[in-house]
Design an enzyme around this catalytic site. Sequence first.
Site, PDB file in Angstrom:
ATOM      1  N   CYS A 183       0.863  -1.184   0.000  1.00 25.30           N
ATOM      2  CA  CYS A 183       0.000   0.000   0.000  1.00 25.30           C
ATOM      3  C   CYS A 183       0.897   1.231   0.000  1.00 25.30           C
ATOM      4  O   CYS A 183       2.111   1.115  -0.172  1.00 25.30           O
ATOM      5  CB  CYS A 183      -0.944  -0.014   1.198  1.00 25.30           C
ATOM      6  SG  CYS A 183      -0.082  -0.009   2.789  1.00 25.30           S
ATOM      7  N   THR A 184       0.329   2.390   0.211  1.00 26.46           N
ATOM      8  CA  THR A 184       1.099   3.626   0.087  1.00 26.46           C
ATOM      9  C   THR A 184       2.231   3.722   1.101  1.00 26.46           C
ATOM     10  O   THR A 184       3.394   3.894   0.738  1.00 26.46           O
ATOM     11  CB  THR A 184       0.179   4.852   0.244  1.00 26.46           C
ATOM     12  OG1 THR A 184      -0.900   4.748  -0.681  1.00 26.46           O
ATOM     13  CG2 THR A 184       0.948   6.139  -0.016  1.00 26.46           C
TER      14      THR A 184
END
Length: 309
Positions: A183-184
């Site tokens: 994810c980020t």
Amino acid sequence: MTLSTPTDPIRVAALYRFARLDAFDELRAPLAAFCCGRGIKGTLLLAHEGINGTVAGSETAIAELIDYLEAIEGLAGLEIKYSSASDMPFHRMKVRLKREIVTMGVGDLDPATSAGTYVAPADWNALISEPDTIVIDTRNAYEVSIGTFKGAVDPATASFREFPAWVDAHREVLEGRKVAMFCTGGIRCEKATAYVKSLGFEDVFHLKGGILKYLEEVPAEQTLWQGECFVFDERVSVSHGLAEGEAELCRACRHPLTPSELTSPKFAAGVSCPHCFDARSDEDRQRYAERQRQVELAQVRGRGRHIGS
């Protein structure tokens, strides 16, 4: 006390920590006062399961904030990704109390003790290149639209709450394989690995520090990343070296837009884009056009960024 000024270099810190915070509500007021007193802006979320957020300010102010947070019982060892911004990327400072620091809607998960195996950015390419590894992007579809890892599966979720249902519907695809998630900044995939492990899967991995740490540490010539990484501030996206990207935000629907989408006949600054044009009425676009006019007037008059921009 150090106050941030417009000439200070702006440092952005994306941070989180899964930790048991029994009295998290008592942290809100002093934390907000600490940040506001140093010119820090952004959002921090506090919950029983820990802290999450992104903030920006002068280098000195951010360093003082990290020291402040690390001194709180349970928060030592924060996961932090630093980057920079040419302008302050937030309008104000907010400290919010939440049920979860990243909302999945699944009870009885403890990522602090049950998450998958961390994989350092330097080792990520090797893991996701193995033929028995399935790579899953745990972000939402609008984030994935401007960039993801080569060969990654996009669950096409509109929110993280939909991720458990996607996993439940695709369990047979995961059986007998290594499951690598990202994810980020690392927080969503950390919680996602805890959920997948709760279903009985053992070979579950996640990218330590998320895409941001990968883009910071892995040279562009060795990358398996394609596109740019969406970030939740006015920079919109970043690329390798955490340089500000080329994506822009549709101010009508908040969807990130690639440079090619900005040339679409359905794009009008502040009014519409290819993702929302057919879903909005002419009346909607007239209203957005008036808002955009006010934004542009504020800029011409030297009042800085309009709150609606």
